[in-house]
Write a protein that holds these residues in place. Structure first.
Motif, mmCIF file in Angstrom:
data_model
loop_
_atom_site.group_PDB
_atom_site.id
_atom_site.type_symbol
_atom_site.label_atom_id
_atom_site.label_comp_id
_atom_site.label_asym_id
_atom_site.label_seq_id
_atom_site.Cartn_x
_atom_site.Cartn_y
_atom_site.Cartn_z
ATOM 1 N N TYR A 128 1.043 -1.263 0.195
ATOM 2 C CA TYR A 128 0.465 0.366 0.402
ATOM 3 C C TYR A 128 1.271 1.412 -0.100
ATOM 4 C CZ TYR A 128 0.638 0.260 5.244
ATOM 5 O OH TYR A 128 1.433 0.024 6.603
ATOM 6 N N SER A 129 -0.173 2.327 -0.390
ATOM 7 C CA SER A 129 1.104 3.491 -1.220
ATOM 8 C C SER A 129 0.348 5.014 0.279
ATOM 9 C CB SER A 129 1.697 3.789 -2.208
ATOM 10 O OG SER A 129 1.692 4.938 -2.344
ATOM 11 N N GLN A 130 0.751 5.302 1.390
ATOM 12 C CA GLN A 130 -0.830 6.426 1.425
ATOM 13 C C GLN A 130 -0.020 7.846 0.728
ATOM 14 O OE1 GLN A 130 -1.213 6.468 5.820
ATOM 15 N NE2 GLN A 130 0.840 5.048 5.799
ATOM 16 N N ILE A 131 1.044 7.783 0.004
ATOM 17 C CA ILE A 131 1.641 9.043 -0.661
ATOM 18 C C ILE A 131 2.600 9.030 -1.227
ATOM 19 C CG2 ILE A 131 3.364 10.220 1.192
ATOM 20 C CD1 ILE A 131 2.246 12.678 1.525
ATOM 21 N N VAL A 132 2.615 9.565 -2.287
ATOM 22 C CA VAL A 132 3.333 9.830 -3.458
ATOM 23 C C VAL A 132 5.067 9.409 -3.052
ATOM 24 C CG1 VAL A 132 4.708 10.655 -5.288
ATOM 25 C CG2 VAL A 132 2.043 11.101 -4.718
ATOM 26 N N ASN A 133 5.839 8.458 -3.667
ATOM 27 C CA ASN A 133 7.357 8.140 -3.010
ATOM 28 C C ASN A 133 7.312 7.887 -1.728
ATOM 29 O OD1 ASN A 133 8.600 8.991 -5.296
ATOM 30 N ND2 ASN A 133 8.114 11.612 -4.752
ATOM 31 N N ASP A 134 6.442 6.322 -0.938
ATOM 32 C CA ASP A 134 6.117 6.239 -0.097
ATOM 33 C C ASP A 134 4.917 5.213 -0.009
ATOM 34 O OD1 ASP A 134 7.117 6.064 2.471
ATOM 35 O OD2 ASP A 134 4.771 5.550 2.964
ATOM 36 N N PHE A 135 5.586 3.545 0.500
ATOM 37 C CA PHE A 135 5.162 2.881 -0.093
ATOM 38 C C PHE A 135 5.128 2.154 1.545
ATOM 39 C CE2 PHE A 135 8.520 0.717 -1.859
ATOM 40 C CZ PHE A 135 8.861 1.251 -2.953
ATOM 41 N N GLN A 136 4.326 0.981 1.160
ATOM 42 C CA GLN A 136 4.652 -0.019 2.923
ATOM 43 C C GLN A 136 5.156 -1.386 1.819
ATOM 44 O OE1 GLN A 136 6.193 0.814 5.475
ATOM 45 N NE2 GLN A 136 6.581 3.005 4.316
ATOM 46 N N LYS A 137 5.293 -2.073 2.356
ATOM 47 C CA LYS A 137 4.287 -4.117 3.339
ATOM 48 C C LYS A 137 3.302 -3.836 3.239
ATOM 49 C CE LYS A 137 9.077 -5.564 2.017
ATOM 50 N NZ LYS A 137 10.600 -6.632 2.264
ATOM 51 N N GLY A 138 2.626 -4.883 2.492
ATOM 52 C CA GLY A 138 1.718 -5.625 3.277
ATOM 53 C C GLY A 138 1.504 -6.988 4.139
ATOM 54 N N ASP A 139 0.747 -7.676 3.725
ATOM 55 C CA ASP A 139 0.688 -8.955 4.618
ATOM 56 C C ASP A 139 1.711 -10.110 3.663
ATOM 57 O OD1 ASP A 139 -2.471 -8.802 5.004
ATOM 58 O OD2 ASP A 139 -0.364 -8.384 6.910
ATOM 59 N N ILE A 140 1.378 -9.646 1.751
ATOM 60 C CA ILE A 140 2.008 -11.333 1.304
ATOM 61 C C ILE A 140 2.983 -10.097 0.662
ATOM 62 C CG2 ILE A 140 0.128 -12.757 1.628
ATOM 63 C CD1 ILE A 140 -0.276 -12.037 -1.530
#
Lengths: 115, 116
Positions: free
Chosen positions: A48-60
């Motif tokens: 998922y990504s909450q803002i441009v140039n940033d993203f986070q791993k999810g469950d898989i």
């Protein structure tokens, strides 16, 4: 009309190949998501990504990568490290993430199969 | 950890009869609850949500859902089923806490079959 466009609708991957799934939204949403859907397992969050140039791993997240260079776009790459990529992939977006009472809007998915 | 249970893989109902699709949840604090519908080879479409207030929530296409805090349930209902309601239905929950990322957890889905 505003919405989320996923392409292609169908995609085939050869052994050892990386493939990229496109997701574009014109809803002016800040947050974007990638889910994997397998029969009987519901939706599982990949990134998922909450803002441009940033993203986070999810469950898989293993075997997948993403980028978020523009607000409108959140492409997903399925790498050769993902040994079981056959699934229906759904991209979603939502208005600013902190407004957690807002629903997610979904694209019509990409069905990925192995050749 | 939060979770959503949809105990029925499939629900069959005759056209014109009332329908219920069940959902129970577990989450820390107060929940935000959602129902989505998915037609074959399509994405999920939002039907309705519960945030706070009235326990009976009305949504799209004549659907409604009843929030029951003591039973931690959020069952989807419709007074009179249509053949066109046949689809896959997902319940989802996320915590109502603000600040930072709040994960959405989806149930495994219930296939609704409306029989003419």
């Amino acid at each position: 009309d505003g919405g989320i466009t996923q392409s292609p609708k169908y995609l085939f991957r050869k052994e050892g190949q990386n493939v990229t799934l496109s997701c574009e939204q014109n809803l002016n949403h800040d947050a974007m998501y990638w889910y994997r859907q397998d029969p009987g397992q519901g939706l599982r969050l990949i990134y998922y990504s909450q803002i441009v140039n940033d993203f986070q791993k999810g469950d898989i997240a293993e075997g997948y990568s993403v980028s978020r260079e523009k607000k409108e776009s959140f492409p997903l790459t399925v790498t050769s490290a993902q040994k079981n990529p056959t699934a229906f992939y759904l991209c979603a977006s939502s208005i600013f993430q902190d407004l957690s009472n807002q629903p997610q809007h979904f694209g019509d998915g990409t069905r990925l199969s192995i050749l | 950890a939060q979770s959503v249970a949809q105990p029925e893989d499939q629900v069959n109902v005759a056209e014109g009869n009332p329908l219920t699709v069940k959902c129970t949840y577990s989450v820390s604090g107060n929940p935000y609850l959602f129902w989505y519908v998915q037609y074959p080879n399509r994405g999920l479409q939002f039907l309705l949500k519960y945030i706070t207030g009235d326990n009976l929530v009305k949504g799209s296409y004549g659907f409604e859902a009843e929030f029951n805090k003591s039973q931690t349930s959020f069952h989807l209902k419709k007074p009179s089923a249509l053949v066109s309601d046949s689809a896959l239905y997902f319940c989802a929950v996320r915590p109502s806490s603000s600040g930072g990322y709040q994960k959405v957890t989806f149930g495994t889905g219930t296939k609704l079959q409306v029989i003419p």
